[in-house]
Design a protein around this motif. Structure first.
Motif, PDB file in Angstrom:
ATOM      1  N   UNK A  40      51.598  40.761  51.471  1.00 48.45           N
ATOM      2  CA  UNK A  40      50.434  40.332  50.690  1.00 48.45           C
ATOM      3  C   UNK A  40      50.637  38.897  50.202  1.00 48.45           C
ATOM      4  N   UNK A  41      49.684  38.020  50.524  1.00 50.56           N
ATOM      5  CA  UNK A  41      49.778  36.617  50.101  1.00 50.56           C
ATOM      6  C   UNK A  41      48.400  36.125  49.644  1.00 50.56           C
ATOM      7  N   UNK A  42      48.347  35.586  48.434  1.00 50.55           N
ATOM      8  CA  UNK A  42      47.138  34.937  47.926  1.00 50.55           C
ATOM      9  C   UNK A  42      47.509  34.196  46.651  1.00 50.55           C
ATOM     10  N   UNK A  43      46.624  33.329  46.186  1.00 54.42           N
ATOM     11  CA  UNK A  43      46.830  32.601  44.927  1.00 54.42           C
ATOM     12  C   UNK A  43      45.581  32.694  44.074  1.00 54.42           C
ATOM     13  N   UNK A  44      45.803  33.045  42.790  1.00 55.36           N
ATOM     14  CA  UNK A  44      44.721  33.025  41.799  1.00 55.36           C
ATOM     15  C   UNK A  44      44.978  31.840  40.888  1.00 55.36           C
ATOM     16  N   UNK A  45      44.101  30.869  40.948  1.00 49.93           N
ATOM     17  CA  UNK A  45      44.286  29.665  40.136  1.00 49.93           C
ATOM     18  C   UNK A  45      43.787  29.897  38.716  1.00 49.93           C
ATOM     19  N   UNK A  46      44.209  29.023  37.822  1.00 55.10           N
ATOM     20  CA  UNK A  46      43.877  29.150  36.415  1.00 55.10           C
ATOM     21  C   UNK A  46      42.368  29.244  36.219  1.00 55.10           C
ATOM     22  N   UNK A 102      53.436  40.615  29.361  1.00 53.97           N
ATOM     23  CA  UNK A 102      52.316  41.475  28.981  1.00 53.97           C
ATOM     24  C   UNK A 102      51.629  40.993  27.710  1.00 53.97           C
ATOM     25  N   UNK A 103      52.326  40.154  26.936  1.00 53.35           N
ATOM     26  CA  UNK A 103      51.716  39.580  25.740  1.00 53.35           C
ATOM     27  C   UNK A 103      50.546  38.678  26.100  1.00 53.35           C
ATOM     28  N   UNK A 104      50.579  38.145  27.333  1.00 49.10           N
ATOM     29  CA  UNK A 104      49.519  37.239  27.783  1.00 49.10           C
ATOM     30  C   UNK A 104      48.501  37.947  28.673  1.00 49.10           C
ATOM     31  N   UNK A 105      48.550  39.302  28.675  1.00 45.55           N
ATOM     32  CA  UNK A 105      47.644  40.075  29.518  1.00 45.55           C
ATOM     33  C   UNK A 105      46.851  41.063  28.670  1.00 45.55           C
ATOM     34  N   UNK A 106      45.663  41.415  29.157  1.00 43.72           N
ATOM     35  CA  UNK A 106      44.866  42.481  28.537  1.00 43.72           C
ATOM     36  C   UNK A 106      44.185  43.267  29.644  1.00 43.72           C
ATOM     37  N   UNK A 107      43.960  44.560  29.363  1.00 46.15           N
ATOM     38  CA  UNK A 107      43.406  45.464  30.365  1.00 46.15           C
ATOM     39  C   UNK A 107      42.132  46.112  29.837  1.00 46.15           C
ATOM     40  N   UNK A 108      41.115  46.175  30.683  1.00 43.58           N
ATOM     41  CA  UNK A 108      39.924  46.971  30.406  1.00 43.58           C
ATOM     42  C   UNK A 108      39.777  47.911  31.591  1.00 43.58           C
ATOM     43  N   UNK A 122      45.486  36.215  30.960  1.00 47.68           N
ATOM     44  CA  UNK A 122      45.242  36.968  32.203  1.00 47.68           C
ATOM     45  C   UNK A 122      44.539  38.267  31.836  1.00 47.68           C
ATOM     46  N   UNK A 123      43.483  38.564  32.563  1.00 49.43           N
ATOM     47  CA  UNK A 123      42.668  39.740  32.278  1.00 49.43           C
ATOM     48  C   UNK A 123      42.605  40.635  33.508  1.00 49.43           C
ATOM     49  N   UNK A 124      42.738  41.945  33.288  1.00 49.26           N
ATOM     50  CA  UNK A 124      42.652  42.928  34.371  1.00 49.26           C
ATOM     51  C   UNK A 124      41.500  43.879  34.066  1.00 49.26           C
ATOM     52  N   UNK A 125      40.564  43.979  35.006  1.00 48.51           N
ATOM     53  CA  UNK A 125      39.409  44.868  34.852  1.00 48.51           C
ATOM     54  C   UNK A 125      39.409  45.876  35.987  1.00 48.51           C
ATOM     55  N   UNK A 126      39.382  47.152  35.621  1.00 48.48           N
ATOM     56  CA  UNK A 126      39.339  48.206  36.635  1.00 48.48           C
ATOM     57  C   UNK A 126      37.974  48.880  36.568  1.00 48.48           C
ATOM     58  N   UNK A 127      36.980  48.273  37.234  1.00 51.81           N
ATOM     59  CA  UNK A 127      35.603  48.788  37.299  1.00 51.81           C
ATOM     60  C   UNK A 127      35.154  49.309  35.938  1.00 51.81           C
ATOM     61  N   UNK A 128      35.115  48.392  34.987  1.00 49.71           N
ATOM     62  CA  UNK A 128      34.834  48.769  33.601  1.00 49.71           C
ATOM     63  C   UNK A 128      33.398  49.219  33.377  1.00 49.71           C
ATOM     64  N   UNK A 129      32.510  49.032  34.360  1.00 47.36           N
ATOM     65  CA  UNK A 129      31.099  49.389  34.157  1.00 47.36           C
ATOM     66  C   UNK A 129      30.693  50.624  34.950  1.00 47.36           C
ATOM     67  N   UNK A 130      31.641  51.337  35.551  1.00 47.74           N
ATOM     68  CA  UNK A 130      31.266  52.510  36.347  1.00 47.74           C
ATOM     69  C   UNK A 130      30.820  53.643  35.446  1.00 47.74           C
ATOM     70  N   UNK A 131      29.894  54.433  35.923  1.00 45.90           N
ATOM     71  CA  UNK A 131      29.378  55.614  35.222  1.00 45.90           C
ATOM     72  C   UNK A 131      28.782  55.279  33.858  1.00 45.90           C
ATOM     73  N   UNK A 164      39.579  32.411  31.645  1.00 44.78           N
ATOM     74  CA  UNK A 164      40.783  33.217  31.856  1.00 44.78           C
ATOM     75  C   UNK A 164      40.927  33.580  33.331  1.00 44.78           C
ATOM     76  N   UNK A 165      42.170  33.729  33.772  1.00 43.95           N
ATOM     77  CA  UNK A 165      42.417  34.240  35.115  1.00 43.95           C
ATOM     78  C   UNK A 165      42.178  35.736  35.095  1.00 43.95           C
ATOM     79  N   UNK A 166      41.241  36.189  35.920  1.00 42.32           N
ATOM     80  CA  UNK A 166      40.831  37.596  35.860  1.00 42.32           C
ATOM     81  C   UNK A 166      41.023  38.273  37.206  1.00 42.32           C
TER      82      UNK A 166
END
Length: 609
Positions: free
Chosen positions: A388-394, A442-448, A526-535, A555-557
């Motif tokens: 797996x190779x990719x880059x997420x820029x700021x 993880x201090x610089x990350x949040x999850x929804x 850094x933000x992580x969203x796992x299909x926060x609008x489903x259902x 934010x990098x999401x």
């Protein structure tokens, strides 16, 4: 009136011989290491209370000595005062008997009182260590185990240890000291009667060995079945909505009955075999009394011993078999506690989440530029991600799409270091993730996440979980940015409304808005969203999307997407299939390619047409 069809409280069932044999075979290889090692580890916890433990041992010595002195004084009274009909010193002897039995009662009370404190401190330390271990274990550990079964370790198993420490430790010490003291005094009084009394010891040993060979494995089966039952109950209570939706109540009740019956019968046979011990010991006690009485009577008639010695010996014969009886009973209780303690120590000994290198960095800030470079990851020898190779820029938004099992969630788990990749490299601002402390990352990350999790606490406390030092004004601002303030204010107690663990009392969409407010308050890079609008209903979905746009700004999401219409504005869309990237680019670029993404998008349009 309709009566409910309940089973009888107990139905006789044969001993689970196959399970017993499997457990016995396992015990043959584990017994020397586990049983002795487990008892040694429990003892190491007890010795943390050295001062109190020494006082308990002193009281045990005193109570044992007083217990031995009492019958001896009674025997002397018979020979010196009753047989000789000379009562001149009988009053003083009665005073001494009063003092002896008074000291015995006081020492027994003190040793029990202090031992309760030691036991409570011990299980407190065990429970705290086990709970802390839960938070040091990797996510993979919890993925493979029932949560209810784990809860059983910290409740039932540790309570079992506590009960055993309260009952057994003092009893074992007392029984051993009493046994040694009794044998010594008996040998002094009459070696021949001592030999006759000890004739029953080999029989006792063989009987106890036969019984305990079965009770140990049965106690372990009982603890295993109890853990499985707790796990099943926790699972069904959590899944009540699903069970009722699919009308599976009868099946669930039937499966519960199977687990319950397994526990019932393993417990029945464990207690049944354990109950044989006092019966066998009582029978051997009566045999011992008979032999002592017969032989003592013959010796007394011949003038070799006195009547007082017979009385003393009869009492000591009882005291000799009683410690053996108590030791055998406590051995069963100890086996049960060891079975529970092994389950606790098995968790404590589990391999913890890999510790950070001593040279790992604390990062105060991050631009959020994250790069995957030929990353490979396998889970239990099964390849999940390949090259797996990719880059997420700021400030970019990167979305992952693909069928179930394509590897989307695994990538998120690698970014947050819930798992470590096997080869390749993942870097944040050019620094390898493995060179950054997990807590700092993880201090610089949040999850929804798709399933919004809320704690049993007030709404204010649930939002503050994102930043514990946040003021009430900060919390309210985050709620406003998340479009949650209005509905919170309409609740009876506003921000002080207490939520149940599953957030019942508010809608799924409202729960999601609270988790978004929690993420906004954390102010992550850094933000992580796992299909926060489903259902979610359409109106609430628009509120959530508006709040997410505000949250993602700057934010990098990383977004796991199931509905492609929610990620059309993403800077980069990565399509995965069987752990490999098959396409990546913007929405327009991928549509223009008319490849896999195009087919998936077209299929979703048709489904919603």
């Amino acid at each position: 009136m309709r009566t409910r069809d309940f089973k009888r409280p107990f139905q006789y069932k044969k001993i689970p011989i196959n399970e017993l044999r499997l457990q016995q075979e396992k015990d043959k290889t584990d017994r020397a290491r586990n049983t002795a090692g487990t008892i040694k580890r429990i003892w190491s916890y007890l010795t943390r209370e050295k001062g109190m433990l020494l006082l308990v041992i002193l009281m045990v010595f005193i109570s044992s000595a007083m217990g031995l002195a009492g019958p001896f004084m009674v025997g002397r009274a018979i020979d010196d005062f009753i047989v000789t009909q000379d009562p001149s010193g009988l009053g003083m002897l009665l005073v001494w008997l009063f003092i002896i039995y008074g000291l015995h009662s006081l020492s027994v009370f003190l040793q029990n009182y202090w031992m309760v404190g030691i036991a409570q401190n011990t299980v407190y330390s065990l429970r705290e260590e086990l709970f802390q271990q839960f938070h040091r274990l990797p996510i993979a550990f919890f993925d493979k185990r029932q949560h209810g079964e784990l809860m059983s370790r910290i409740t039932n198993d540790i309570d079992n240890i506590n009960n055993t420490l309260n009952q057994s430790v003092i009893q074992i010490f007392t029984s051993i000291l009493t046994l040694i003291g009794t044998v010594v005094v008996m040998l002094v009084l009459s070696p021949l009667l001592t030999l006759i009394t000890m004739m029953i010891v080999p029989v006792m040993f063989l009987a106890i060995r036969w019984i305990t060979k079965r009770t140990g494995p049965l106690y372990k089966l009982q603890q295993q079945h109890l853990g499985k039952l707790n796990g099943y109950v926790e699972e069904t209570v959590s899944g009540q909505h699903v069970i009722k939706t699919f009308s599976q109540e009868k099946r669930v009740i039937r499966e519960f009955q199977e687990h319950n019956e397994n526990l019932q019968h393993s417990g029945f046979w464990a207690q049944t075999f354990a109950g044989f011990i006092p019966k066998v010991m009582n029978m051997l006690n009566f045999l011992s009394f008979g032999l002592v009485g017969l032989a003592g009577g013959i010796l007394a008639i011949q003038g070799i011993i006195t009547v007082g010695v017979i009385v003393i010996f009869t009492e000591y014969a009882r005291q000799f078999t009683r410690p053996l009886n108590e030791l055998s009973n406590q051995f069963n209780i100890l086996l049960s506690a060891v079975a529970g303690a092994e389950r606790v120590f098995n968790i404590i000994d589990e391999k913890q989440e890999e510790t950070d290198e001593t040279s790992a960095l604390d990062i105060d800030s991050t631009d959020g530029r994250l790069t995957f470079d030929k990353v490979y990851f396998a889970y239990e020898d099964t390849p999940i991600l390949k090259e797996i190779s990719f880059t997420a820029y700021s400030g970019q938004t990167v979305a992952f799409v693909g069928h179930t099992g394509a590897g989307k969630t695994t990538i998120i788990n690698l970014i947050s270091r819930f798992y470590n990749y096997d080869s390749g490299a993942i870097t944040l601002d050019g620094i390898d993730l493995k060179d950054i402390k997990r807590s700092s990352l993880r201090k610089h990350m949040a999850f929804v996440l798709q399933d919004a999790f809320l704690f049993h606490a007030t709404i204010k406390e649930n939002i503050r979980y994102g930043r514990l030092d946040a003021s009430n004004d900060n919390i309210m601002k985050a709620a406003k940015d998340a479009n949650a303030h209005d509905f919170i204010e309409r609740l009876p107690n506003g921000y002080d409304t207490i939520l149940d663990q599953d957030g019942s009392g508010i809608s799924q969409g409202q729960k999601q808005l609270i988790t978004i407010a929690r993420a906004i308050l954390a102010d992550p890079a850094i933000l992580v969203l796992d299909e926060a609008t489903s259902n979610i209903d359409t109106v609430t979905e628009l509120q959530i999307q508006d709040a997410l746009k505000r949250l993602m700004r700057g934010r990098t999401s990383f977004v796991i997407a199931h509905r492609l219409n929610t990620i059309q504005e993403a800077d980069k869309i990565i399509m995965l299939e069987q752990g490999e990237i098959i396409e990546q680019g913007s929405h327009q670029e991928l549509i223009a390619q008319q490849g896999h993404y195009f087919d998936l998008y077209k299929g979703q349009l048709k489904d919603h047409a």
